[in-house]
Design a protein around this motif. Structure first.
Motif, mmCIF file in Angstrom:
data_model
loop_
_atom_site.group_PDB
_atom_site.id
_atom_site.type_symbol
_atom_site.label_atom_id
_atom_site.label_comp_id
_atom_site.label_asym_id
_atom_site.label_seq_id
_atom_site.Cartn_x
_atom_site.Cartn_y
_atom_site.Cartn_z
ATOM 1 N N ASN A 413 178.978 -78.269 -14.417
ATOM 2 C CA ASN A 413 177.845 -78.763 -13.627
ATOM 3 C C ASN A 413 176.926 -79.578 -14.554
ATOM 4 O O ASN A 413 176.301 -79.033 -15.468
ATOM 5 N N GLU A 414 176.850 -80.893 -14.284
ATOM 6 C CA GLU A 414 176.110 -81.791 -15.174
ATOM 7 C C GLU A 414 174.602 -81.513 -15.187
ATOM 8 O O GLU A 414 173.927 -81.805 -16.171
ATOM 9 N N ASP A 415 174.081 -80.964 -14.090
ATOM 10 C CA ASP A 415 172.637 -80.690 -14.061
ATOM 11 C C ASP A 415 172.284 -79.559 -15.026
ATOM 12 O O ASP A 415 171.198 -79.520 -15.589
ATOM 13 N N VAL A 416 173.215 -78.631 -15.182
ATOM 14 C CA VAL A 416 172.956 -77.473 -16.050
ATOM 15 C C VAL A 416 173.434 -77.737 -17.479
ATOM 16 O O VAL A 416 172.764 -77.389 -18.452
ATOM 17 N N PHE A 417 174.619 -78.365 -17.585
ATOM 18 C CA PHE A 417 175.197 -78.651 -18.909
ATOM 19 C C PHE A 417 175.413 -80.168 -19.028
ATOM 20 O O PHE A 417 176.520 -80.656 -18.750
ATOM 21 N N PRO A 418 174.363 -80.935 -19.401
ATOM 22 C CA PRO A 418 174.546 -82.388 -19.507
ATOM 23 C C PRO A 418 175.699 -82.721 -20.464
ATOM 24 O O PRO A 418 175.902 -82.013 -21.455
ATOM 25 N N ASP A 419 176.455 -83.786 -20.137
ATOM 26 C CA ASP A 419 177.645 -84.160 -20.919
ATOM 27 C C ASP A 419 178.577 -82.941 -20.995
ATOM 28 O O ASP A 419 179.036 -82.529 -22.056
ATOM 29 N N SER A 420 178.821 -82.379 -19.809
ATOM 30 C CA SER A 420 179.433 -81.041 -19.737
ATOM 31 C C SER A 420 180.839 -80.943 -20.324
ATOM 32 O O SER A 420 181.244 -79.874 -20.754
ATOM 33 N N ALA A 421 181.575 -82.064 -20.358
ATOM 34 C CA ALA A 421 182.950 -81.979 -20.881
ATOM 35 C C ALA A 421 182.955 -81.920 -22.406
ATOM 36 O O ALA A 421 183.971 -81.594 -23.014
ATOM 37 N N LEU A 437 167.452 -72.629 -20.788
ATOM 38 C CA LEU A 437 168.427 -71.777 -21.475
ATOM 39 C C LEU A 437 168.871 -70.643 -20.549
ATOM 40 O O LEU A 437 170.066 -70.321 -20.454
ATOM 41 N N GLU A 438 167.918 -70.089 -19.830
ATOM 42 C CA GLU A 438 168.219 -69.013 -18.888
ATOM 43 C C GLU A 438 169.162 -69.532 -17.791
ATOM 44 O O GLU A 438 170.109 -68.856 -17.379
ATOM 45 N N GLU A 439 168.880 -70.769 -17.349
ATOM 46 C CA GLU A 439 169.728 -71.384 -16.322
ATOM 47 C C GLU A 439 171.163 -71.550 -16.836
ATOM 48 O O GLU A 439 172.132 -71.275 -16.134
ATOM 49 N N MET A 440 171.312 -71.969 -18.093
ATOM 50 C CA MET A 440 172.657 -72.113 -18.678
ATOM 51 C C MET A 440 173.373 -70.765 -18.703
ATOM 52 O O MET A 440 174.563 -70.661 -18.413
#
Ligand code: HEM
Length: 511
Positions: A413-421, A437-440
């Protein structure tokens, strides 16, 4: 054809059309859910095509979520969710598993934690095991210290040291798999009864080809199942004998021995009438065999990708090395080699597991590897209960629908983990906003959640940390051959090439 038969055929066609096209596509509550593919509401073929040849179709499901939101319909009676609310309802809510689990993961025709359907039976088994797999137990476990000391100093480091000195590359994929199964079998059945596939490569090849055939449903499956089950039973019998022996104090490494921790815990929780029985209880045999197989499969994928990513980043290896040297004592391979690589010697001690666990960069490296490369990226299916459920406060899913979340969709999910790949351990260390951080953490789902969350999660994290610390305290790694290092789109997503050749260089020389 008479008028009546034409009428009858027309009515039947109309009813079939209503049942299989009109109702599912336009009238069912599921029709409000966006379709992953335009045929998904009335025809299961799109997902069947994506799942051909044992695939999971994970990239198609992910693409559908990216385009259509956090809930998508994969077929007439199947949906996929990728939201925190979805996780809470389906997994924390304890929806039942479909029969597929029982068919796939049953051993000795007896259910184990993974394949159990009955919640009562499942809760009892979890009670028997939660303690020995809890984080606090593992971090303080003397047995685990002895196991790690033996495996790292007696088996792993002598082999790696010989390769590093000789300059020969090492296939870390095979090493990781061997480490995983040797650690697991030692913890389950006792160190003396553990496999030693790190040192005995032939034994390893034989065992792993059987496990692959079993888990990948090859045609030889039935015969192989019998062989693997017979092996599991032999381990149980050895563990049972070990339990009956009076324990003796440990003097040196050549006499190292540990409790069969998991086996003993299961035996202790058997009803009194069954404890006296000398024959191995089928429930205990099924459970321990399942952990044995998970040990072989669980660690190898994430660890191999972790080492691959680190091998591309020398500065990060240097930082990690520096952090690992703060351990007291550091896990150094400075022993005298004696003839055969697996010979016994006076061994240095390991640092405490609490200290190892508290290292921030090591923790971030393992966490990020579990995020990008979890052992299974596939959907974990459940069935909605008779009353159904409402997801994301908008979509009602009726009872009896196959519903799943795939960790791949949560972790990308890009909103939570930018550049997720991209593999970026720093994201776990450098995030300044506690809410982000809590959201991650909330979206991190490598081990599932709820009553069926992975029981082995603290065990594998500890083994991975020990393994990474043992290697990167002593060596830098660089890539020799990483052909096809992409994750397979299968239930267990191993690297497609099933190898990772790395060169290990003694750390003092290169840093
Ligand atoms: C990195 C390695 C591993 C990963 C990523 C992993 C992941 C998972 C996940 C996602 C689940 C939940 C499945 C679901 O919700 O249906 C699970 C369940 C389970 N895992 Fe693991 N696992 C790993 C290693 C292990 C190991 C080494 C063991 C050995 C003890 C193990 C034992 C289990 C068991 C017994 C369950 C079923 C729990 C239950 O239904 O109560 N896993 N694992």
């Amino acid at each position: 054809m008479t008028f009546l038969s034409v009428l009858a055929v027309s009515i039947i066609l109309a009813l079939l059309g209503y049942r299989y096209i009109i109702y599912p596509a336009f009238l069912s509550p599921l029709s409000k859910i966006p379709n992953a593919h335009f045929t998904a509401s009335f025809c299961p073929l799109w997902m069947r095509w994506n799942r051909r040849g044992g695939r999971e179709g994970i990239h198609s499901i992910y693409k559908a979520h990216q385009q259509k939101g956090s809930i998508v319909r994969l077929g007439p009676n199947e949906v996929s969710v990728a939201s925190i609310d979805g996780l809470r309802k389906v997994y924390v809510g304890g929806f039942e598993k479909p029969r597929w689990y029982a068919e796939q993961f049953m051993h000795y025709q007896t259910p184990n934690l993974v394949s159990m359907v009955s919640p009562k039976e499942h809760a009892e088994r979890r009670r028997a095991l939660s303690h020995v797999y809890s984080k606090s137990y593992l971090l303080n476990s003397k047995d685990m210290q002895v196991i790690a000391t033996a495996i790292i100093f007696e088996r792993l480091l002598p082999i790696l040291e010989a390769r590093a000195q000789g300059g020969a590359p090492v296939d870390l994929y095979q090493v990781n798999r061997a480490v995983g199964v040797d650690f697991m079998s030692a913890y389950v059945f006792g160190l003396r009864n553990s496999t030693n596939t790190i040192c005995d490569a032939t034994l390893g090849q034989e065992l792993f080809s059987k496990i692959d055939a079993l888990l990948r449903n090859l045609s030889s499956g039935q015969k192989v199942r019998q062989e693997v089950e017979a092996l599991g039973l032999r381990h149980c019998q050895a563990a049972s004998l070990l339990l009956q022996q009076p324990s003796s104090p440990q003097k040196d490494l050549s006499h190292l021995s540990t409790e069969p921790v998991v086996f003993a815990s299961l035996q202790n929780h058997l009803p009194k009438s069954q404890k006296a029985n000398l024959a191995i209880n089928p429930g205990v045999a099924s459970e321990t065999l399942d952990h044995f197989l998970a040990g072989s499969e669980g660690t190898k994928t994430t660890l191999t990708f972790l080492q691959w990513e680190l091998s591309k980043r020398l500065p990060l290896q240097a930082r990690l090395h520096k952090e690992l040297f703060t351990l007291n004592p550091p896990i150094k391979a400075d022993f005298r080699m004696q003839g055969n690589a697996c010979g016994h010697r006076e061994s240095p001690l390991l640092p405490s597991f609490q200290a190892l666990d508290a290292l921030p960069l090591l923790d971030a490296v393992v966490q990020e590897s579990l995020r990008v490369y979890p052992a299974s990226q596939a959907p974990q299916p459940r069935v909605t209960p008779p009353g159904g459920c409402t997801i994301d406060q908008r979509f009602h899913v009726p009872g009896g629908v196959r519903i799943s979340t795939a960790v791949f969709c949560m972790h990308r999910n890009e909103d939570v983990f930018p550049d997720s790949a991209s593999w970026k351990p720093e994201r776990w260390m450098e995030e300044q906003d506690p809410a982000r951080l809590e959201e991650m953490r909330r979206w991190f789902w490598a081990f599932g959640s709820g009553p069926r969350t992975c029981i082995g999660r603290h065990f594998v994290v500890l083994v991975m940390k020990i393994m990474v610390a043992a290697i990167y305290t002593n060596y830098t790694t660089s890539i020799v051959d990483d052909e096809r290092m992409e994750q397979a789109d299968t239930f267990l997503g191993h690297p497609v090439g099933e190898k990772l050749m790395l060169k290990l260089s003694p750390v003092q020389k290169s840093l």
